[in-house]
Scaffold this active site. Structure first.
Site, PDB file in Angstrom:
ATOM      1  N   LYS A 206      -3.456   9.483 -20.857  1.00 34.99           N
ATOM      2  CA  LYS A 206      -3.741   8.219 -20.162  1.00 34.99           C
ATOM      3  C   LYS A 206      -3.849   7.082 -21.160  1.00 34.99           C
ATOM      4  O   LYS A 206      -3.304   6.007 -20.964  1.00 34.99           O
ATOM      5  CB  LYS A 206      -5.060   8.387 -19.389  1.00 34.99           C
ATOM      6  CG  LYS A 206      -5.123   7.773 -18.062  1.00 34.99           C
ATOM      7  CD  LYS A 206      -4.448   8.497 -16.924  1.00 34.99           C
ATOM      8  CE  LYS A 206      -3.077   9.039 -17.160  1.00 34.99           C
ATOM      9  NZ  LYS A 206      -2.534   9.828 -16.092  1.00 34.99           N
TER      10      LYS A 206
ATOM     11  N   GLU B 271      -5.396  15.165 -20.851  1.00 38.04           N
ATOM     12  CA  GLU B 271      -5.183  14.101 -19.871  1.00 38.04           C
ATOM     13  C   GLU B 271      -5.767  12.770 -20.372  1.00 38.04           C
ATOM     14  O   GLU B 271      -5.155  11.712 -20.210  1.00 38.04           O
ATOM     15  CB  GLU B 271      -5.816  14.521 -18.530  1.00 38.04           C
ATOM     16  CG  GLU B 271      -5.754  13.502 -17.409  1.00 38.04           C
ATOM     17  CD  GLU B 271      -4.349  13.031 -17.051  1.00 38.04           C
ATOM     18  OE1 GLU B 271      -3.371  13.629 -17.500  1.00 38.04           O
ATOM     19  OE2 GLU B 271      -4.246  12.026 -16.327  1.00 38.04           O
TER      20      GLU B 271
ATOM     21  N   HIS C 294      -7.468  22.985 -37.383  1.00 38.81           N
ATOM     22  CA  HIS C 294      -6.317  23.720 -37.924  1.00 38.81           C
ATOM     23  C   HIS C 294      -5.182  22.772 -38.284  1.00 38.81           C
ATOM     24  O   HIS C 294      -4.019  23.044 -37.978  1.00 38.81           O
ATOM     25  CB  HIS C 294      -5.861  24.785 -36.925  1.00 38.81           C
ATOM     26  CG  HIS C 294      -6.888  25.853 -36.712  1.00 38.81           C
ATOM     27  ND1 HIS C 294      -7.190  26.801 -37.657  1.00 38.81           N
ATOM     28  CD2 HIS C 294      -7.735  26.072 -35.677  1.00 38.81           C
ATOM     29  CE1 HIS C 294      -8.163  27.589 -37.206  1.00 38.81           C
ATOM     30  NE2 HIS C 294      -8.522  27.160 -36.002  1.00 38.81           N
TER      31      HIS C 294
ATOM     32  N   ARG D  98       0.819  -1.212   0.000  1.00 40.95           N
ATOM     33  CA  ARG D  98       0.000   0.000   0.000  1.00 40.95           C
ATOM     34  C   ARG D  98       0.851   1.259   0.000  1.00 40.95           C
ATOM     35  O   ARG D  98       0.339   2.352  -0.227  1.00 40.95           O
ATOM     36  CB  ARG D  98      -0.899   0.032   1.249  1.00 40.95           C
ATOM     37  CG  ARG D  98      -1.922  -1.067   1.303  1.00 40.95           C
ATOM     38  CD  ARG D  98      -2.474  -1.243   2.704  1.00 40.95           C
ATOM     39  NE  ARG D  98      -3.256  -0.125   3.146  1.00 40.95           N
ATOM     40  CZ  ARG D  98      -4.583  -0.114   3.230  1.00 40.95           C
ATOM     41  NH1 ARG D  98      -5.271  -1.183   2.895  1.00 40.95           N
ATOM     42  NH2 ARG D  98      -5.238   0.931   3.648  1.00 40.95           N
TER      43      ARG D  98
ATOM     44  N   ASN E 151      -6.142   5.175  10.732  1.00 40.14           N
ATOM     45  CA  ASN E 151      -6.111   5.557   9.317  1.00 40.14           C
ATOM     46  C   ASN E 151      -7.103   6.693   9.137  1.00 40.14           C
ATOM     47  O   ASN E 151      -8.171   6.667   9.753  1.00 40.14           O
ATOM     48  CB  ASN E 151      -6.561   4.403   8.413  1.00 40.14           C
ATOM     49  CG  ASN E 151      -5.539   3.290   8.356  1.00 40.14           C
ATOM     50  OD1 ASN E 151      -4.494   3.371   8.970  1.00 40.14           O
ATOM     51  ND2 ASN E 151      -5.875   2.248   7.608  1.00 40.14           N
ATOM     52  N   GLY E 152      -6.804   7.636   8.261  1.00 39.23           N
ATOM     53  CA  GLY E 152      -7.742   8.722   7.992  1.00 39.23           C
ATOM     54  C   GLY E 152      -7.268  10.032   8.610  1.00 39.23           C
ATOM     55  O   GLY E 152      -6.091  10.183   8.947  1.00 39.23           O
TER      56      GLY E 152
HETATM   57  C1  F6R Z   1       1.123  10.115 -16.189  1.00 33.90           C
HETATM   58  C2  F6R Z   1       1.999  10.429 -15.077  1.00 33.90           C
HETATM   59  C3  F6R Z   1       3.117  11.384 -15.298  1.00 33.90           C
HETATM   60  C4  F6R Z   1       3.355  12.261 -14.062  1.00 33.90           C
HETATM   61  C5  F6R Z   1       4.607  13.113 -14.243  1.00 33.90           C
HETATM   62  C6  F6R Z   1       4.822  14.057 -13.081  1.00 33.90           C
HETATM   63  O1  F6R Z   1       0.116   9.216 -15.836  1.00 33.90           O
HETATM   64  O2  F6R Z   1       1.842   9.903 -14.007  1.00 33.90           O
HETATM   65  O3  F6R Z   1       2.880  12.181 -16.422  1.00 33.90           O
HETATM   66  O4  F6R Z   1       2.231  13.061 -13.876  1.00 33.90           O
HETATM   67  O5  F6R Z   1       5.722  12.290 -14.395  1.00 33.90           O
HETATM   68  O6  F6R Z   1       4.960  13.357 -11.885  1.00 33.90           O
HETATM   69  P1  F6R Z   1       4.778  14.088 -10.493  1.00 33.90           P
HETATM   70  O7  F6R Z   1       3.371  14.518 -10.380  1.00 33.90           O
HETATM   71  O8  F6R Z   1       5.170  13.065  -9.485  1.00 33.90           O
HETATM   72  O9  F6R Z   1       5.693  15.274 -10.496  1.00 33.90           O
END
Ligand code: F6R
Length: 600
Positions: free
Chosen positions: A480, A476, A499, A27, A96-97
């Site tokens: 992804k 995004e 364009h 985790r 936790n929390g």
């Molecule tokens: C995409 C992803 C990367 C991070 C990037 C920045 O899914 O995870 O594009 O967002 O490498 O990483 P951090 O946020 O840790 O600076």
């Protein structure tokens, strides 16, 4: 998230608790600890790996509690590690929390003479218990203490004189395991899977007393029955809570993660947000500009925040890919606030941009998930997104938590600058508070996304289009999809596709359009028609009433003003996941990628 494991039985507790901690390692954690209850209570805890925890070779205790901590309040240190104890050292608590009202409780306890040894929110609990525990009825003491707490928590408690574990939960998971001559408690079943598969999931408000031969569950003064279930997951599946991949688990964790992000920070009635930072009012009022620096998904969160800050906090905002950053703050660099958005807090490009800004004389603020990270330590101020550890390489729940935190930052700054009236702030905060429920509605529609994704998985390429707040979400969505499916995908502002890139659009390039509030849906309809007339199938994530008349496939987004595109993004995460799954990709560890990019 943090992990809890507890054992009470006829055998020695130490080996079982130690195994449980190992089982919870996946985790993510930054410190760990164990409490063992005999005639006395012995506590062992330290920052760092479980292997660094100095435990005795043997111990006669047959009741024990263990904890892995992922810091939210206070740095990862030995003192801040759990279990926490009261002044007498006879009551141990793991948690936790987040306890929202810990500051006022702590002030009250300090005034009453209690001595605190950590910076955590958790430590108020053992001290409150000390005031209520009569040496025999631990459940009654826990009941009295829980009535004083606000926030989200799963608590495990043991105390000298009680010979039992008492556990309770509110908005944070907790499960009991039933054995032949022992019983178990844990934050997830992985912790004790080799000992029993016979489990009881607790519900909010339940208080359970657990001894070697009996489990009793209470709601207030009433005894209640919770059905036992048999878990047939293998250890690997259990780590993923039954999901096939961490990424899918983390997508589904978003409502819970956002509850943690928001917890204790929102006052809808007064229209204020409290992010526990030290930026003075006169500094915020004299700001010329906010510059956001970030990489990848965090950069997209920054683009989203820019629109919010400009609209609600009346401040000019630029967003720059960290690796391209140069300071442009003019003659008064201190009038520029540089906000580094970074999940890991360790991305080399982002750290380098932060250092450039600091060297130029600007004030820096880190928005990060990782307490004690380099960004958190080096920035002048820090705000945590509190999403819990993310194991899948592709960022999902941390994007949602980043945007939510930045929306809270917008309210905080907007109010300080007198740019955002109380009514508008309350509406924005009400929408922020509704995010977990709205995202849950999208998750409930996940099967339909999976079906559509499977049908389209072999397409040549995918284009994502969205305007305004839909634009960063289109970027995004494309990121992804390409990073986990290895299929070409691009995101555009809705007006930009024509364009040049429209030349690529064919019947074999599905287009995913964002038609929500905050994303100029009326103009987007024209862009949808443009690609439809080139035969591209158009899937839309939409809050429009008549979306079906425009789109080929519609995924409905609940009404949530400027946060609708963030909710819509959850469909795009699911879409990317199911395409990658259909193509049998290595989803949690895509080729060539690392979770944290520590080179420039
Ligand atoms: C995409 C992803 C990367 C991070 C990037 C920045 O899914 O995870 O594009 O967002 O490498 O990483 P951090 O946020 O840790 O600076």
């Amino acid at each position: 998230m943090c992990g809890i494991v507890g054992y009470t039985g006829t055998e020695a507790a130490l080996p079982v608790v130690a195994t449980g901690l190992k089982n919870l390692e996946y985790r993510g954690y930054d410190s760990a600890g164990v409490a063992l209850l005999d005639d006395t209570l012995d506590v062992y805890k330290s920052e760092g790996d479980i292997d660094a925890l100095t435990l005795p070779d043997t111990h006669s205790a047959t009741t024990g509690l263990g904890h892995t901590r992922w810091s939210t309040h206070g740095q990862p240190t030995d003192a801040n590690a759990h279990p926490h104890t009261d002044c007498t050292g006879e009551i141990a608590v793991v948690h936790n929390g987040i306890i929202d009202n810990y500051e006022e409780l702590k002030a009250e306890l300090v005034a009453a003479g209690h001595e605190f040894t950590s910076e955590t929110d958790t430590e108020v609990v053992p001290h409150l218990l000390e005031a209520h525990y009569d040496g025999t009825n631990l459940r009654a003491a826990v009941q009295a203490v829980v009535e004083r707490l606000t926030g989200s928590f799963a608590l495990g408690v043991t105390a000298v004189g009680a010979a039992e574990l008492v556990v309770t939960r509110q908005d944070s998971p907790l499960v009991l395991g039933r054995g032949e001559t022992a019983n178990f408690v844990a934050s997830d079943v992985t912790a004790f899977l080799e000992y029993t598969r016979d489990v009881i999931f607790l519900e909010d408000g339940d208080i359970a007393t657990v001894t070697a031969d009996e489990i009793t569950i209470w709601q207030g003064d009433d005894r209640v029955t919770r059905e036992a279930q048999t878990v047939d997951w293998e250890a690997d599946a259990a780590e993923k809570a039954g999901y096939e991949h961490y990424m899918l688990k983390e997508i589904h964790e978003q409502p819970q993660a956002l509850r943690q992000t928001i917890s204790g920070r929102v006052d809808v009635v007064n229209g204020t947000a409290d992010l526990e930072f030290d930026l003075p009012t006169n500094y915020l009022q004299s700001l010329d500009e906010i510059q956001i620096v970030a990489a990848g998904t965090s950069y997209h969160a920054g683009l989203y925040a820019r629109r919010l800050l400009e609209a609600h906090a009346d401040v000019r905002c630029t967003v720059e890919v960290a690796s391209e950053y140069e300071f442009t703050g003019g003659r008064d660099p201190w009038r520029t606030l540089v906000v580094a958005v970074t999940q890991s807090g360790e991305t080399a490009d982002t750290l380098s941009a932060m250092r450039t800004a600091a060297a130029a004389g600007a004030r820096t603020l880190a928005v990060t998930n990782t307490v004690g990270s380099t960004a958190a330590r080096e920035a002048d101020d820090v705000v945590y997104i509190r999403a819990g550890p993310e194991i899948g390489v592709a960022a999902t729940k941390t994007f949602a938590a980043q945007v939510t935190t930045l929306a809270l930052l917008t309210v905080a700054i907007g109010r300080e600058r007198n740019a955002l009236g109380g009514d508008r702030a309350s509406t924005l905060l009400e929408n922020i508070r509704s995010l977990p429920g709205a995202i849950q509605q999208v998750l409930d529609d996940a099967d339909r996304v999976a079906d559509t994704a499977r049908e389209l998985a072999d397409s040549e390429a995918f284009f994502f289009v969205g305007r305004r707040l839909g634009m960063p979400v289109s970027l995004e969505g494309a990121l992804k999809l390409k990073e986990i499916s290895y299929t070409h995908a691009e995101g555009f502002g809705g007006g930009e596709l024509k364009h040049g890139s429209l030349a690529l659009v064919t019947a074999d390039t599905p287009v995913i359009a964002i038609l929500t509030d905050g994303a100029n849906p009326e103009k987007m309809v024209h862009n949808v028609k443009e690609v439809q007339s080139r035969d591209a199938p158009v899937l839309g994530v939409s809050s429009l009433d008549d979306a079906e008349s425009v789109l080929d496939v519609t995924f409905p987004v609940p009404s949530l003003g400027d946060l609708e595109p963030l909710v819509a993004n959850v469909y795009l995460q699911l879409f990317a996941y199911h395409i990658a799954d259909a193509l049998d990709r290595n989803i949690d560890k895509p080729r060539n990628l690392a979770k944290s990019v520590t080179v420039e």
